[in-house]
Design an enzyme around this catalytic site. Structure first.
Site, PDB file in Angstrom:
ATOM      1  N   ASP A 146     -96.854  53.737 -12.604  1.00 50.29           N
ATOM      2  CA  ASP A 146     -96.111  54.717 -13.392  1.00 50.29           C
ATOM      3  C   ASP A 146     -95.021  53.973 -14.155  1.00 50.29           C
ATOM      4  O   ASP A 146     -94.356  53.105 -13.596  1.00 50.29           O
ATOM      5  CB  ASP A 146     -95.450  55.725 -12.437  1.00 50.29           C
ATOM      6  CG  ASP A 146     -95.706  57.149 -12.844  1.00 50.29           C
ATOM      7  OD1 ASP A 146     -95.375  57.488 -13.989  1.00 50.29           O
ATOM      8  OD2 ASP A 146     -96.226  57.922 -12.021  1.00 50.29           O
ATOM      9  N   GLU A 302     -98.719  60.622 -20.336  1.00 46.75           N
ATOM     10  CA  GLU A 302     -98.591  61.976 -19.797  1.00 46.75           C
ATOM     11  C   GLU A 302     -98.226  62.885 -20.960  1.00 46.75           C
ATOM     12  O   GLU A 302     -97.211  62.687 -21.616  1.00 46.75           O
ATOM     13  CB  GLU A 302     -97.487  62.027 -18.748  1.00 46.75           C
ATOM     14  CG  GLU A 302     -97.402  63.404 -18.124  1.00 46.75           C
ATOM     15  CD  GLU A 302     -96.114  63.643 -17.366  1.00 46.75           C
ATOM     16  OE1 GLU A 302     -96.150  64.406 -16.410  1.00 46.75           O
ATOM     17  OE2 GLU A 302     -95.082  63.077 -17.743  1.00 46.75           O
TER      18      GLU A 302
HETATM   19  C1  NOJ Z   1     -93.272  63.748 -15.008  1.00 49.35           C
HETATM   20  C2  NOJ Z   1     -93.527  63.417 -13.573  1.00 49.35           C
HETATM   21  O1  NOJ Z   1     -94.891  63.606 -13.311  1.00 49.35           O
HETATM   22  C3  NOJ Z   1     -92.638  64.315 -12.741  1.00 49.35           C
HETATM   23  O2  NOJ Z   1     -92.927  64.192 -11.376  1.00 49.35           O
HETATM   24  C4  NOJ Z   1     -91.202  63.960 -13.045  1.00 49.35           C
HETATM   25  O3  NOJ Z   1     -90.362  64.861 -12.349  1.00 49.35           O
HETATM   26  C5  NOJ Z   1     -90.901  64.064 -14.537  1.00 49.35           C
HETATM   27  N1  NOJ Z   1     -91.923  63.444 -15.335  1.00 49.35           N
HETATM   28  C6  NOJ Z   1     -89.615  63.390 -14.861  1.00 49.35           C
HETATM   29  O4  NOJ Z   1     -89.766  62.014 -14.791  1.00 49.35           O
END
Ligand code: NOJ
Length: 593
Positions: A146, A302
Site C-alpha cells: 500500500d 484506489e
Molecule cells: C483508503 C483506505 O482503504 C482506508 O482504509 C483509509 O482509511 C483511507 N484510504 C485513508 O487513507
C-alpha cells in the site's frame, strides 16, 4: 450540513464499506490496464489477450493487524505472516496485497504514516520485512504494498517541520491557509468529528487541510520536492524487490490550491470536486517515468475517477500512468436492506463491456473497508453461509479481470455486528458516533447501520482454530474475535474436503489452469432473470458457462443451451441438481466446448 440519514448512509458506505469517494464517482469496479503490453495474440483482441502476470494473478489481501500475532501483544505482525506463508501458498494465490506496515501512530490503522521507510513497531522491523518478502518470493508469491501518499501522519517529521513556522522549508509539503486571510472555503472531511477538513493550528495562526482525519494532513503534490521525496521512497521499496504499489486515495492527490468556494451541497457528491483534479495525470506520468517504468512492478489505483473516461485515462497504457484502478460501483451495490440481482448483473456487465476491447478490470466484492463478503452479498445464516460464500467466490474467480480476494473470506467469515460502541476500533466510526451525539442524531439507527456495515466487521482477527482467540493471539486481541470462531475456522475447514476453504483452493486452481477464465470474452445470458446470474466465457475455441443462483430457494435459468453433454468443472454442492433447477445459492461452472 448533511442530513443525519445521508450521513449514516454515507458512513455505511465509506468507512464501512470502503471509501466512499470512489464509489460515488467511480461507480464501478475495476480498472483498466495495459495497452502497453503489445504482444497481441490476435489483432482484434490486441489489449484484452495481451498476457501480463498481473492480469493472470489472483490477489490475496492481508490485513496485517488481524492476520496472525507472533508475540502475544494482541496485534498481528510480520512474523505472524511469515508463520503462515505455507498456508497462503496452499491457497494457490500468487500475489499478496498488504495493507500499510509503515511506522504510524495508528490513528487510521496505518493509513497515517509517520515514516515511510520504516516498519511499524507493532508489526516488527525491517529484518522481519526482508524475511517475509524472501519467504514470499521463495514460494512464488509477489508482494504489492500500500502506498499512502495523499496524506501522511501529523506525526511525520515533514509535518512537524511544516507546522513549526510559516517559513520552514517543509511548509509547502502540506496545504496551509493563513488565518489572516479569513476562513478558507469549506472542505468536507470524511473522518473529522465536525466533517470539517480544515484544522486550525495556533502555532502559525493557519489552517491545514485534511480530507481524512485531523491526524492525516494532505500532502501538497504541487511541490516538486515532495514529489521527489515520494518517488525516492518508492524506489527504496522497489529496490528491495517488492512487486507493486496500491495507491491509496490517490485520485484526490491533486487539488485546486486556490481553494475556490464549492456550490451548496457539494459534500453530497464531494468526489466530483475532489477526484481527478488538474495535475493528477502529470504526477502519475512523472511517477511512471521515474519509478514504475524502471521495475517489473504492477500499479493499482484506489478509485477510478468520475467516469469511464477517467478510468481509462488512469490506466491506458499509451499514457504511461498505471496498470489498473479499481472503482466502487460494484462493491457498493449491497445495502443493509439487500440488493437487486438485476442491478448487480447490470453493473458488472456494464464495466466488462466498457473494457472488453481495451483495458483491464479488477474484480472484488470485499476488502478492509467493507463488512464481510458473505454477510453483505450472501447469506450468513448457518444454513446458507457455506454455499452462498462459495457462490460469491465462484463469481469473483470466473469474471474477466484480476480478482482481489480479502483474507478470511475463504473461510466464509461473517460480520461480528458489535452492538456496543466500545467494541469498535475504527476511528472513522468512533468520530462519526461522536458527531451524531453532538448533533443529536438518531443513535439507535446509527448503531443498527454500524453493526451491518462498519468496516471493523471485516477486521476481526483471522479465525485459525478453536483455541482461545481463534489461535490469532495468546494475548488480548486489539479487537474482539468473532464469537463464531469455534465453528468457523481454518483448522476445521482444512480437513473438510467441501469446506469454503477447500472450494476456494479448487477454484483458484481452475482459474489458473484456464486462460479462458482470465482473458475469455464475457457474455451475459438470461439478462432479465432476477435470481440467477448466467454468463459464458470464451477463448480460442474453449467455452465455459457459469450459473449462479443468488437466492435461498431453487431457481431455474433460461439460457437456451443443451447441457446434456456439458462437463461440470466445479459445483459448490457435492451432488449437483439434476432437475433443471439450481439449488439454493448453487454455483456451477460447465465446460461447453
Ligand atoms: C483508503 C483506505 O482503504 C482506508 O482504509 C483509509 O482509511 C483511507 N484510504 C485513508 O487513507
Amino acid at each position: 450540513m448533511l442530513e443525519i440519514n445521508s450521513i449514516i448512509a454515507f458512513l455505511a458506505k465509506y468507512l464501512m464499506r470502503r471509501i466512499t469517494f470512489h464509489r460515488v464517482i467511480a461507480a464501478g469496479l475495476l480498472l483498466i490496464a495495459g495497452l502497453s503490453c503489445h504482444a497481441p495474440r490476435k489483432d482484434q483482441h490486441k489489449d484484452m489477450t495481451d498476457h501480463k502476470w498481473w492480469k493472470e494473478a489472483v490477489v490475496y489481501q492481508i490485513y496485517p493487524r488481524s492476520f496472525m500475532d507472533s508475540n502475544g501483544d494482541g496485534i498481528g505482525d510480520l512474523k505472524g505472516i511469515i508463520s503462515k506463508l505455507d498456508y497462503i501458498k496452499s491457497l494457490g494465490v500468487n500475489v499478496v496485497w498488504l495493507n500499510p506496515i509503515y511506522s504510524s501512530p495508528n490513528d487510521d490503522n496505518g493509513y497515517d504514516v509517520s515514516d515511510y521507510r520504516n516498519v511499524m513497531k507493532d508489526f516488527g522491523n525491517m529484518a522481519d520485512f526482508n524475511a517475509m518478502l524472501k519467504g514470499m518470493h521463495e514460494r512464488g508469491i509477489k508482494l504489492v504494498m500500500d502506498l499512502v501518499v495523499n496524506h501522511s501522519s501529523d506525526e511525520h517529521e515533514w509535518f512537524k517541520q511544516s507546522r513549526s513556522s510559516r517559513t520552514n522549508p517543509y511548509r509547502d509539503y502540506y496545504h496551509w491557509w493563513n488565518a489572516d486571510r479569513g476562513k478558507p472555503a469549506p472542505r468536507y472531511s470524511l473522518f473529522d468529528v465536525n466533517h470539517d477538513a480544515w484544522m486550525y493550528d495556533s502555532t502559525t495562526n493557519a489552517y491545514y487541510l485534511h480530507y481524512f482525519s485531523r491526524k492525516q494532513p494532505d500532502l501538497n503534490w504541487e511541490n516538486p520536492k515532495l514529489r521527489q521525496e515520494i518517488f525516492d521512497m518508492m524506489k527504496f521499496w522497489a529496490d528491495k524487490g517488492i512487486d507493486g504499489f496500491r495507491l491509496d486515495a490517490f485520485q484526490f492527490a491533486a487539488k485546486d490550491t486556490t481553494f475556490p468556494v464549492f456550490p451548496q451541497g457539494y459534500e453530497k457528491e464531494f468526489t466530483k470536486y475532489y477526484a481527478m483534479q488538474p495535475g493528477l495525470h502529470e504526477y502519475l506520468k512523472e511517477m511512471n517515468n521515474q519509478v514504475l517504468s524502471k521495475y517489473d512492478v504492477m500499479s493499482v489505483a484506489e478509485g477510478a475517477g468520475n467516469s469511464f473516461q477517467d478510468a481509462h485515462d488512469l490506466v491506458d497504457a499509451n499514457r504511461d500512468e498505471l496498470n489498473m484502478a479499481y472503482a466502487f460501483e460494484g462493491v457498493d451495490i449491497a445495502k443493509p436492506e439487500g440488493y437487486s440481482v438485476l442491478h448487480f448483473k447490470e453493473v458488472f456487465s456494464k464495466w466488462d463491456s466498457v473494457f472488453a476491447k481495451k483495458g483491464w478490470l479488477s474484480i472484488f466484492l470485499a476488502n478492509h473497508d467493507q463488512a464481510r463478503l458473505v454477510s453483505r452479498f450472501g447469506n450468513d445464516d448457518p444454513k446458507f453461509r457455506e454455499v452462498s460464500s462459495k457462490m460469491l467466490t465462484t463469481f469473483i474467480m470466473t469474471m474477466r479481470g484480476t480478482p482481489y480476494y480479502y483474507n478470511g473470506d475463504e473461510l466464509g467469515m461473517t460480520n461480528a455486528g458489535f452492538k456496543d460502541i466500545n467494541d469498535y476500533r475504527d476511528k472513522a466510526t468512533l468520530n462519526e458516533y461522536q458527531h451524531q451525539m453532538n448533533i443529536g442524531g438518531n443513535m439507535a439507527e446509527f448503531m443498527r447501520q454500524t453493526a451491518c456495515s462498519c468496516r471493523d466487521n471485516g477486521r476481526t482477527p483471522f479465525q485459525w482454530n478453536s483455541n482461545a482467540n481463534a489461535g490469532f493471539t495468546t494475548g488480548a486481541p486489539w479487537i474482539k474475535v468473532n464469537s463464531n470462531y469455534t465453528t468457523i475456522n481454518e483448522a476445521v475447514q482444512d480437513k473438510e474436503p467441501n469446506s469454503p476453504l477447500n472450494y476456494f483452493r479448487k477454484i483458484v486452481k481452475l482459474r489458473k489452469e484456464n486462460a479462458v477464465l482470465v482473458y475469455g470474452k464475457y457474455t451475459l445470458l438470461d439478462k432479465s432473470n432476477p435470481d440467477v446470474y448466467a454468463y459464458t466465457r470464451e477463448l480460442d475455441g474453449k467455452k465455459f458457462l457459469i450459473l449462479l443462483n443468488f437466492r435461498s430457494d431453487a431457481k431455474a435459468a433460461n439460457i437456451g443451451l443443451d447441457l446434456s453433454k456439458a462437463k461440470i468443472l466445479i459445483d459448490n454442492y457435492t451432488e449437483p441438481s439434476t432437475d433443471g433447477k439450481l439449488k439454493p445459492y448453487e454455483a456451477v461452472v460447465y465446460q461447453l466446448q
